[in-house]
Design a protein around this motif. Sequence first.
Motif, mmCIF file in Angstrom:
data_model
loop_
_atom_site.group_PDB
_atom_site.id
_atom_site.type_symbol
_atom_site.label_atom_id
_atom_site.label_comp_id
_atom_site.label_asym_id
_atom_site.label_seq_id
_atom_site.Cartn_x
_atom_site.Cartn_y
_atom_site.Cartn_z
ATOM 1 N N THR A 69 -16.265 19.503 -57.042
ATOM 2 C CA THR A 69 -17.354 19.913 -56.154
ATOM 3 C C THR A 69 -18.545 19.014 -56.484
ATOM 4 O O THR A 69 -18.488 18.246 -57.437
ATOM 5 N N ASP A 107 -13.207 21.187 -63.116
ATOM 6 C CA ASP A 107 -14.334 20.748 -62.296
ATOM 7 C C ASP A 107 -15.621 20.714 -63.117
ATOM 8 O O ASP A 107 -15.955 21.681 -63.789
ATOM 9 N N TRP B 303 -14.994 33.755 -67.422
ATOM 10 C CA TRP B 303 -14.015 34.665 -66.820
ATOM 11 C C TRP B 303 -13.827 34.352 -65.346
ATOM 12 O O TRP B 303 -12.712 34.439 -64.820
ATOM 13 N N GLN B 309 -8.769 30.513 -61.199
ATOM 14 C CA GLN B 309 -7.560 29.713 -61.423
ATOM 15 C C GLN B 309 -6.313 30.570 -61.215
ATOM 16 O O GLN B 309 -5.333 30.131 -60.630
ATOM 17 N N GLN B 315 -11.680 25.382 -54.335
ATOM 18 C CA GLN B 315 -12.684 24.880 -55.282
ATOM 19 C C GLN B 315 -14.097 25.327 -54.947
ATOM 20 O O GLN B 315 -14.850 25.731 -55.808
ATOM 21 N N SER B 316 -14.455 25.239 -53.661
ATOM 22 C CA SER B 316 -15.838 25.550 -53.316
ATOM 23 C C SER B 316 -16.123 27.036 -53.521
ATOM 24 O O SER B 316 -17.252 27.434 -53.763
ATOM 25 N N ALA B 319 -16.302 27.473 -57.561
ATOM 26 C CA ALA B 319 -17.512 26.898 -58.164
ATOM 27 C C ALA B 319 -18.678 27.864 -58.054
ATOM 28 O O ALA B 319 -19.626 27.792 -58.823
#
Lengths: 449, 360
Positions: A69, A107, B303, B309, B315-316, B319
């Motif tokens: 990201t 990431d 956590w 995962q 991913q976004s 994050a």
Amino acid sequence: MGESRSSLRRGFRVIAVLAAFSLVAAACGSSSSSSSSGGSSTSGSVANTASAPGITPTSILLGSHQPLTGPAAPGYSEIGPAIEAFFQYVNAHGGIYGRSVTFKYLDDGYNPANTVQVVRKLVLQDNVYAILGGLGTPTHTAVVDFLNQNKVPDIFVASGCNCWNEPKVHPYTYGWQPDYIIEGKVLGAYIKDHFAGMKVGVLYQNDDFGGGGLIGIKQMLPASQIVSAQPYDPTTLTNGLGTQVAALQAAGAQVVVLFTIPAATALALLSMAVLGYHPTTVSSSVSSDPTTLAGLVSNFSKGKVGASALNGLYTLNYLPMSSATSDPWMQLFLKIHSQYDSKEPVDGNMVYGMSMAYYFTLAMRAAGQNPTRQDLINAINSQGATWTGPGLAPLGYSATQHLGFMGSEVVQLNASGGATAVSPVYVTNVQGPVTTHASVEGPVPSWLQ
Amino acid sequence: MEESMVEAKPEPKQLPAAKQPQGLRRLFGQPLVRNIIVGVVALVLFYLLIGHLSQYRIYQLSQVGPYLIALVGLSVLTGQNGQISLGHGALMAIGAWTLTLMQLHTKSPLWLMLIASALVTMVFGALLGLVAARLRGPYLAGATLALALGLPDITTRYQSVFGGYQGLEVNQPNAPSFLGATATPTEWLAIIEMICVVVVMILFANLLRSRVGRKFRAVRDDEIATQVSGISVPRTQVLAFALSAAAAGLGGGLFALVSGNVSPGGYTVVLSISLLAAMVIGGSGTLAGAVWGSLIMVYVPGWATTLSQKLSLNQSVSANLALAIYGFLLVAIIMVAPVGVQGIVRLVIFKMRNLRKEPG
């Protein structure tokens, strides 16, 4: 009165809180003990052993930090999956000495503060054997000392900073792609050969990446030829690059050299289009991938401009172009892509990741059946310079030089997103002269077929 | 006085009438003595604990300390003095760069660098406090937010001094020989931090019990009544800001040591907002709440990563999962337990004690 009693109680309360605090920590701690089961041996006279952290008789654990990201994610987020896909293919073809490779990439959002955390997790908690292809100059700089203090092989940093080539300070760290000073020198040599006497402007990222490129360019061109050098910060890219491009235009630069990440390259090209400014553009290999660039240009211009904005851009190339479908390496990579990486696009980032994984596989094979961490280092130092594969330029590894590819060829992009080579392979190192060579690309070895 | 006004529970039923505590008991009844004893016990427990932890767990634990110290400062400012700050991340950054630049350009010993981190940040905090004393509510939030947004950019603007986006390296101190030959810098840092935590907690606990602490709370509860009583409201507010900033600065200095690096990406506005959220979740205005808050700041993101995962989230999404959890916790805590985790803990302890006292 009641004061002493209640303060006594409060004392206990603080103790209770601290005790709870310790309990939480202890509970977390108990889950982290690593175990490695010995036993199962593979074919061969000597059995596989758990010869180093991250290595068991049946597996090798590698780690990496990648920008999945954040500002550097477009394009670069494909590299981790490509490396992983290559190892999955190797695993399906017998692994490395029978061990299967697990590649764990986390990431960091291209943020050094995050890199520090994820790399400590990989090394201290996950116990990886080595870090492979940690991406980014600002990010990896934040962990390179930590990795070397802990004697963790820090193999093939995915950044062209010359700072990875410091074997005395960082004996466990190796560069891989041509470093930015070399890239600057190659671009400078090409400009000298083909655009002699034209005014040159430079747009560069304000860190070791852009700064290194500028050093290389300045080594090759007379100071009077460079009319303007404009820096930018990756954090302020949201503001666009109009100011810098206008300054280059005002200085009358006829050739603009871009030491920019793909997003910045796309923004610069769009600013040029808006300002009606049409210099010859020359870019480092960091922004060499037409697929990534075309996507960004199209995205930033809300679909108004596509790959046509890239037409005529000169850039550097040290691996097969992703459009070169007749290249045997590209054929292998496409096969791997269709089996293990089909969610990601076929582009230069895929070629980059798979090629890097290939050279790592060579290093691991050279390190022996039951390697320690030091064995891997010794193998790269003693044999690395002889390895061939998809790379067009020779590798510069030795005990005193941790330099990867020592050069590249110049290619020119066309409006359809393809590219043609316009030069032989320029080869150099940080101090030496620039010479031209034929490509050293080697055949695909039988164990990968 | 209680260390927090929020705690006001009716229960002094059975007092041993007119019987003064004596001897050791009396000594232990002295707040300062008691706090020091608790602190030393905590230090020893902590030292024994880290002997059993893996290096990574110690590293994780040593991230708690800096947040804890910064949260103590923020909690006192907001919970005890009624001023809000969205700029404590930036104050941590001032402490972090102070330590880093001192390490780079001078040969100061560690303790001096840590004290300097606190003092330099305290000066900035006092300046900020001068502004803050004139502002209320959303205006104060806005002014401090501006600091959090603007300060990281100064580091990229003056790159040659502050290292730009890439930041600067920070050398971690080697463990002294009395800890044994195998002690790592990580362990030593964890111990240094625990010492700092204990010292800061004792100082603030005593401060809050003193005249100054009562002034803080008076200003928070009624400015006009405070002014009428002859206490300067602005002066008290500036003092609160300065002391709070000193804690944030010390936290920042320690954070730089733990990270081995300072870069603007570590001190964005997200840090300031996370600190504020953690303070509220932990229990605003209480020192123990800062402990809960700092544990949440360190362990929740970990956590969240593990969780995303396991669920193989996009991913976004992953994050931002940690921030989403903060947001959810914040809303839940404000609705269910306005005094945060520490409020819940107190309630549970209180209920259990009452149960025990019930006859039969």
